[in-house]
Design a protein around this motif. Sequence first.
Motif, PDB file in Angstrom:
ATOM      1  N   THR A 169      87.229 -89.541  51.241  1.00 49.39           N
ATOM      2  CA  THR A 169      86.638 -88.576  52.173  1.00 49.39           C
ATOM      3  C   THR A 169      86.439 -87.225  51.493  1.00 49.39           C
ATOM      4  O   THR A 169      87.037 -86.951  50.448  1.00 49.39           O
ATOM      5  CB  THR A 169      87.559 -88.372  53.390  1.00 49.39           C
ATOM      6  OG1 THR A 169      88.799 -87.811  52.935  1.00 49.39           O
ATOM      7  CG2 THR A 169      87.820 -89.677  54.135  1.00 49.39           C
ATOM      8  N   VAL A 170      85.625 -86.407  52.135  1.00 48.87           N
ATOM      9  CA  VAL A 170      85.417 -85.045  51.639  1.00 48.87           C
ATOM     10  C   VAL A 170      86.752 -84.301  51.639  1.00 48.87           C
ATOM     11  O   VAL A 170      87.070 -83.585  50.692  1.00 48.87           O
ATOM     12  CB  VAL A 170      84.354 -84.313  52.488  1.00 48.87           C
ATOM     13  CG1 VAL A 170      84.269 -82.846  52.109  1.00 48.87           C
ATOM     14  CG2 VAL A 170      82.997 -84.983  52.335  1.00 48.87           C
ATOM     15  N   THR A 171      87.543 -84.494  52.660  1.00 49.83           N
ATOM     16  CA  THR A 171      88.852 -83.837  52.751  1.00 49.83           C
ATOM     17  C   THR A 171      89.739 -84.221  51.570  1.00 49.83           C
ATOM     18  O   THR A 171      90.399 -83.367  50.972  1.00 49.83           O
ATOM     19  CB  THR A 171      89.550 -84.204  54.078  1.00 49.83           C
ATOM     20  OG1 THR A 171      88.696 -83.823  55.157  1.00 49.83           O
ATOM     21  CG2 THR A 171      90.891 -83.521  54.226  1.00 49.83           C
ATOM     22  N   ASN A 172      89.731 -85.495  51.212  1.00 48.32           N
ATOM     23  CA  ASN A 172      90.529 -85.947  50.076  1.00 48.32           C
ATOM     24  C   ASN A 172      90.003 -85.344  48.773  1.00 48.32           C
ATOM     25  O   ASN A 172      90.789 -84.902  47.932  1.00 48.32           O
ATOM     26  CB  ASN A 172      90.532 -87.476  50.010  1.00 48.32           C
ATOM     27  CG  ASN A 172      91.528 -88.000  49.005  1.00 48.32           C
ATOM     28  OD1 ASN A 172      92.669 -87.558  48.958  1.00 48.32           O
ATOM     29  ND2 ASN A 172      91.092 -88.925  48.187  1.00 48.32           N
ATOM     30  N   LEU A 173      88.691 -85.319  48.604  1.00 52.72           N
ATOM     31  CA  LEU A 173      88.120 -84.713  47.402  1.00 52.72           C
ATOM     32  C   LEU A 173      88.474 -83.232  47.305  1.00 52.72           C
ATOM     33  O   LEU A 173      88.762 -82.737  46.223  1.00 52.72           O
ATOM     34  CB  LEU A 173      86.594 -84.887  47.378  1.00 52.72           C
ATOM     35  CG  LEU A 173      86.082 -86.255  46.969  1.00 52.72           C
ATOM     36  CD1 LEU A 173      84.572 -86.319  47.127  1.00 52.72           C
ATOM     37  CD2 LEU A 173      86.480 -86.592  45.544  1.00 52.72           C
ATOM     38  N   LEU A 174      88.446 -82.547  48.432  1.00 46.17           N
ATOM     39  CA  LEU A 174      88.823 -81.125  48.440  1.00 46.17           C
ATOM     40  C   LEU A 174      90.252 -80.949  47.929  1.00 46.17           C
ATOM     41  O   LEU A 174      90.529 -80.054  47.130  1.00 46.17           O
ATOM     42  CB  LEU A 174      88.695 -80.533  49.847  1.00 46.17           C
ATOM     43  CG  LEU A 174      87.292 -80.240  50.331  1.00 46.17           C
ATOM     44  CD1 LEU A 174      87.288 -79.935  51.831  1.00 46.17           C
ATOM     45  CD2 LEU A 174      86.676 -79.094  49.553  1.00 46.17           C
ATOM     46  N   ILE A 210      92.022 -83.022  46.008  1.00 48.76           N
ATOM     47  CA  ILE A 210      92.148 -83.423  44.602  1.00 48.76           C
ATOM     48  C   ILE A 210      91.544 -82.376  43.678  1.00 48.76           C
ATOM     49  O   ILE A 210      92.139 -81.996  42.669  1.00 48.76           O
ATOM     50  CB  ILE A 210      91.472 -84.786  44.359  1.00 48.76           C
ATOM     51  CG1 ILE A 210      92.278 -85.895  45.024  1.00 48.76           C
ATOM     52  CG2 ILE A 210      91.303 -85.068  42.876  1.00 48.76           C
ATOM     53  CD1 ILE A 210      91.571 -87.237  45.049  1.00 48.76           C
ATOM     54  N   LEU A 211      90.341 -81.910  44.015  1.00 49.07           N
ATOM     55  CA  LEU A 211      89.609 -81.018  43.119  1.00 49.07           C
ATOM     56  C   LEU A 211      90.038 -79.564  43.228  1.00 49.07           C
ATOM     57  O   LEU A 211      89.809 -78.782  42.309  1.00 49.07           O
ATOM     58  CB  LEU A 211      88.101 -81.140  43.376  1.00 49.07           C
ATOM     59  CG  LEU A 211      87.518 -82.538  43.145  1.00 49.07           C
ATOM     60  CD1 LEU A 211      86.052 -82.582  43.543  1.00 49.07           C
ATOM     61  CD2 LEU A 211      87.697 -82.958  41.694  1.00 49.07           C
ATOM     62  N   GLY A 212      90.622 -79.186  44.361  1.00 48.56           N
ATOM     63  CA  GLY A 212      91.077 -77.810  44.530  1.00 48.56           C
ATOM     64  C   GLY A 212      89.938 -76.806  44.528  1.00 48.56           C
ATOM     65  O   GLY A 212      90.078 -75.717  43.962  1.00 48.56           O
ATOM     66  N   VAL A 213      88.814 -77.172  45.126  1.00 49.65           N
ATOM     67  CA  VAL A 213      87.663 -76.275  45.215  1.00 49.65           C
ATOM     68  C   VAL A 213      87.404 -75.932  46.677  1.00 49.65           C
ATOM     69  O   VAL A 213      87.981 -76.534  47.572  1.00 49.65           O
ATOM     70  CB  VAL A 213      86.388 -76.914  44.587  1.00 49.65           C
ATOM     71  CG1 VAL A 213      86.597 -77.187  43.103  1.00 49.65           C
ATOM     72  CG2 VAL A 213      86.000 -78.194  45.310  1.00 49.65           C
ATOM     73  N   THR A 214      86.518 -74.980  46.905  1.00 45.92           N
ATOM     74  CA  THR A 214      86.183 -74.619  48.274  1.00 45.92           C
ATOM     75  C   THR A 214      85.281 -75.680  48.874  1.00 45.92           C
ATOM     76  O   THR A 214      84.570 -76.406  48.167  1.00 45.92           O
ATOM     77  CB  THR A 214      85.455 -73.259  48.345  1.00 45.92           C
ATOM     78  OG1 THR A 214      84.186 -73.384  47.693  1.00 45.92           O
ATOM     79  CG2 THR A 214      86.287 -72.159  47.699  1.00 45.92           C
ATOM     80  N   LYS A 215      85.293 -75.749  50.184  1.00 48.74           N
ATOM     81  CA  LYS A 215      84.441 -76.707  50.891  1.00 48.74           C
ATOM     82  C   LYS A 215      82.971 -76.436  50.584  1.00 48.74           C
ATOM     83  O   LYS A 215      82.183 -77.357  50.373  1.00 48.74           O
ATOM     84  CB  LYS A 215      84.712 -76.617  52.399  1.00 48.74           C
ATOM     85  CG  LYS A 215      84.121 -77.734  53.193  1.00 48.74           C
ATOM     86  CD  LYS A 215      84.614 -77.694  54.625  1.00 48.74           C
ATOM     87  CE  LYS A 215      84.132 -78.914  55.366  1.00 48.74           C
ATOM     88  NZ  LYS A 215      84.700 -78.977  56.720  1.00 48.74           N
ATOM     89  N   GLN A 216      82.611 -75.158  50.537  1.00 49.62           N
ATOM     90  CA  GLN A 216      81.230 -74.768  50.245  1.00 49.62           C
ATOM     91  C   GLN A 216      80.816 -75.262  48.859  1.00 49.62           C
ATOM     92  O   GLN A 216      79.726 -75.818  48.672  1.00 49.62           O
ATOM     93  CB  GLN A 216      81.086 -73.254  50.341  1.00 49.62           C
ATOM     94  CG  GLN A 216      79.689 -72.754  50.067  1.00 49.62           C
ATOM     95  CD  GLN A 216      79.606 -71.234  50.153  1.00 49.62           C
ATOM     96  OE1 GLN A 216      80.617 -70.544  50.219  1.00 49.62           O
ATOM     97  NE2 GLN A 216      78.393 -70.716  50.158  1.00 49.62           N
TER      98      GLN A 216
END
Length: 165
Positions: A63-68, A70-76
């Motif tokens: 999911t996008v939430t999981n990628l956020l 893992i990657l530690g980046v902003t949603k934008q």
Amino acid sequence: MGETSSSESLLYLTDEQLRQGIEAMYFAYRGFTADPDRILTTMAYGRAHHRAIHFIKRAPGTTVTNLLAILGVTKQSLNRVLRTLIEDGLVESRVGSADRRERNMYLTEAGEALENRLSDAQRARMRAAFRDAGPDAVAGFRRVLESMMDRDLKRQYLSLRDTGQ
């Protein structure tokens, strides 16, 4: 005074030895990313695109939430990267089966091909380095990297590693 063993002497690194280790990491990272960077540049992509593709491959349907997380980046920032990858036909976004508000990310056939090109270059470099360094160095290198991770990052790393994908 008696001689200390090599493992014991590692406990007493000088600032100069630590500086050399830091610099070695910087230059190794440059080498590690150089081949994929050349490929990405031809496509007008950057390392954020590479990281997204890598982790979508590792966990299809993530999911996008999981990628956020893992990657530690902003949603934008992540949305910008994903939008480009989707528009270019490398990533497919599907509505979640359990929660229709969730978006599950999958690599397309073209995304798989790109991920393979990027990872093949890095695997070749790591394989050669590990072969040159030997099995003891490989295990030690992994232990050093894991020891540098914060507790939460290490938990994420271990959960990915334990999936066996």
